[in-house]
Write a protein that holds these residues in place. Sequence first.
Motif, PDB file in Angstrom:
ATOM      1  N   GLY A 209     114.546  93.531  66.227  1.00  0.00           N
ATOM      2  CA  GLY A 209     114.184  93.613  64.823  1.00  0.00           C
ATOM      3  C   GLY A 209     112.953  94.481  64.629  1.00  0.00           C
ATOM      4  O   GLY A 209     112.212  94.750  65.570  1.00  0.00           O
ATOM      5  N   CYS A 210     112.749  94.918  63.402  1.00  0.00           N
ATOM      6  CA  CYS A 210     111.631  95.817  63.098  1.00  0.00           C
ATOM      7  C   CYS A 210     110.395  95.009  62.737  1.00  0.00           C
ATOM      8  O   CYS A 210     110.463  94.107  61.919  1.00  0.00           O
ATOM      9  CB  CYS A 210     112.021  96.722  61.931  1.00  0.00           C
ATOM     10  SG  CYS A 210     110.739  97.872  61.445  1.00  0.00           S
ATOM     11  N   THR A 211     109.259  95.319  63.360  1.00  0.00           N
ATOM     12  CA  THR A 211     108.000  94.708  62.944  1.00  0.00           C
ATOM     13  C   THR A 211     107.028  95.769  62.429  1.00  0.00           C
ATOM     14  O   THR A 211     105.825  95.522  62.361  1.00  0.00           O
ATOM     15  CB  THR A 211     107.349  93.907  64.094  1.00  0.00           C
ATOM     16  OG1 THR A 211     107.168  94.777  65.209  1.00  0.00           O
ATOM     17  CG2 THR A 211     108.197  92.727  64.513  1.00  0.00           C
TER      18      THR A 211
ATOM     19  N   ALA B 294     109.352  78.135  56.747  1.00  0.00           N
ATOM     20  CA  ALA B 294     110.269  79.287  56.694  1.00  0.00           C
ATOM     21  C   ALA B 294     109.660  80.490  57.419  1.00  0.00           C
ATOM     22  O   ALA B 294     110.343  81.211  58.162  1.00  0.00           O
ATOM     23  CB  ALA B 294     110.568  79.638  55.238  1.00  0.00           C
ATOM     24  N   HIS B 295     108.355  80.703  57.208  1.00  0.00           N
ATOM     25  CA  HIS B 295     107.661  81.835  57.825  1.00  0.00           C
ATOM     26  C   HIS B 295     107.656  81.679  59.350  1.00  0.00           C
ATOM     27  O   HIS B 295     107.943  82.632  60.079  1.00  0.00           O
ATOM     28  CB  HIS B 295     106.223  81.875  57.296  1.00  0.00           C
ATOM     29  CG  HIS B 295     105.547  83.203  57.431  1.00  0.00           C
ATOM     30  ND1 HIS B 295     105.946  84.318  56.746  1.00  0.00           N
ATOM     31  CD2 HIS B 295     104.479  83.594  58.169  1.00  0.00           C
ATOM     32  CE1 HIS B 295     105.161  85.325  57.054  1.00  0.00           C
ATOM     33  NE2 HIS B 295     104.260  84.929  57.930  1.00  0.00           N
ATOM     34  N   ALA B 296     107.384  80.460  59.810  1.00  0.00           N
ATOM     35  CA  ALA B 296     107.307  80.212  61.252  1.00  0.00           C
ATOM     36  C   ALA B 296     108.687  80.343  61.893  1.00  0.00           C
ATOM     37  O   ALA B 296     108.828  80.940  62.966  1.00  0.00           O
ATOM     38  CB  ALA B 296     106.727  78.828  61.507  1.00  0.00           C
ATOM     39  N   VAL B 297     109.712  79.801  61.227  1.00  0.00           N
ATOM     40  CA  VAL B 297     111.063  79.857  61.790  1.00  0.00           C
ATOM     41  C   VAL B 297     111.541  81.304  61.871  1.00  0.00           C
ATOM     42  O   VAL B 297     112.069  81.743  62.895  1.00  0.00           O
ATOM     43  CB  VAL B 297     112.042  78.998  60.945  1.00  0.00           C
ATOM     44  CG1 VAL B 297     113.479  79.273  61.331  1.00  0.00           C
ATOM     45  CG2 VAL B 297     111.722  77.518  61.121  1.00  0.00           C
TER      46      VAL B 297
ATOM     47  N   LEU C  82     112.759  86.218  64.891  1.00  0.00           N
ATOM     48  CA  LEU C  82     112.507  87.650  65.061  1.00  0.00           C
ATOM     49  C   LEU C  82     111.929  87.933  66.443  1.00  0.00           C
ATOM     50  O   LEU C  82     112.367  88.860  67.135  1.00  0.00           O
ATOM     51  CB  LEU C  82     111.543  88.125  63.966  1.00  0.00           C
ATOM     52  CG  LEU C  82     111.155  89.598  63.970  1.00  0.00           C
ATOM     53  CD1 LEU C  82     112.363  90.486  63.726  1.00  0.00           C
ATOM     54  CD2 LEU C  82     110.095  89.889  62.912  1.00  0.00           C
ATOM     55  N   SER C  83     110.972  87.107  66.880  1.00  0.00           N
ATOM     56  CA  SER C  83     110.342  87.332  68.178  1.00  0.00           C
ATOM     57  C   SER C  83     111.345  87.173  69.311  1.00  0.00           C
ATOM     58  O   SER C  83     111.356  87.958  70.261  1.00  0.00           O
ATOM     59  CB  SER C  83     109.191  86.344  68.384  1.00  0.00           C
ATOM     60  OG  SER C  83     108.217  86.534  67.397  1.00  0.00           O
TER      61      SER C  83
END
Lengths: 248, 208
Positions: free
Chosen positions: A212-214, B63-66, B71-72
């Motif tokens: 994904g894009c960061t 939501a931000h943490a999930v 993403l990570s």
Amino acid sequence: MRLNLRVWRQKNGGSEGAMATYAVDGISPDMSFLEMLDTLNEDLILRGEDPVAFDHDCREGICGACSLVINGDAHGPERTTTCQLHMRSFRDGDTIDVEPWRASAFPVVKDLVVDRSAFDRVIQAGGYITATTGSAPEAHATPVPKADADSAFEHAECIGCGACVAACPNGSAMLFTSAKINHLNVLPQGSPERETRVLDMVAQMDAEGFGGCTLTGECATACPKGIPLPSIAAMNREWLRARRKVKG
Amino acid sequence: MAVSGLIMLGYLVAHVAGNLKVFFGPEEFNAYGHWLRVMGAPVLHHHWALWIVRIVLLAVVVAHAVSAYQLSRRDLKARPTAYVHRRKRASYATRTMRWGGIILGLFIVWHLLDLTTGTLHPGGFEEGKPYQNVVDTFSTWYGNVVYIVAMLALGLHVRHGFWSAAQTLGVGNARRERLLKLLANTLALVLTAGFVSVPVAVMTGVVS
């Protein structure tokens, strides 16, 4: 010039690889990086060793075949393709690390050669127009505003080399995909598939296992064709618009 | 990431503005604290508006943490083999998004236990006396250190986060690039300076 090369050697996709050290001598500063590798390979062949496999084709900086991460930079220290990088960018006695593109979507085939067919599949998902083909139409038959023509041309410059993926700490293909989408989506010829193009190509990009894009911006810094970072925002804009239209 | 981040950013702007009322003395600051509890009255019952804000914030933080976790994970999977030749990539703010986010998450837990529930509060925590509670916290060395470090992390997080959110939502383009970067830096600076000014004021005796 005399150089110390540390090159990634890997027999095939299934085997373990490692960095191997080679000394090359008699390198002219006017040689391209690939000619320097040719010199190394001639030496290796004479010694009866396996030459280093690397991708290359036009050697004019326009085909997108060459790759190589040189000292941690995709296409090396200059903003160009590896074939257009010259040895004058290095100093006599330098140690140079040469590695393949690293991304799970680009598996190593052998040594420095990676399989970039994931890009082809992203293109197949929508990077084309469905206009009738045949002889080239008269240039003024379809009027295109100057700004749109410029934007399309800027994005059409992408040669699909994969430097953006190689440079991205997340192995993301957002810059490549955005270049392909923006190229066709701003033109009247591309507008019939404007929504399906962005949705399908982004879905394919995700399915290929790119990250994904960061927004680190490493892709645009590495791009030999100067595809700018805001292209990613433009693709996101297109994607959000398409989602609204297709759903609504 | 972008939407949840922007909601939290909106909250932080209101939060820093409220914090700065501490400079107008205990009466006004405590009265502001009280108002937060009767916000929306008489339409809403006492504490209702505050609880609505808390629930929205909790949902947004989760939501931000999930999404950060998802993403990570995806990003780490996409680059299974690291480069042998490593070099520093991107700016400091960009590289510290993950760790900075974790630091901020831990900070929020401490911050709530310290000044909302009073569980970890140094000295006698008194509900309805936020002015004295703030002075107590920032009279300890660790209170100042934790808070200031977290606020510096916040500034860096906002600097890259705000600009990135604009790109994700498709607002960015070549012409707006400078404006968006300027806005991100201004927000980061104003938030960090605003929040840090409170412990500094307690340390220097301006607020006591």
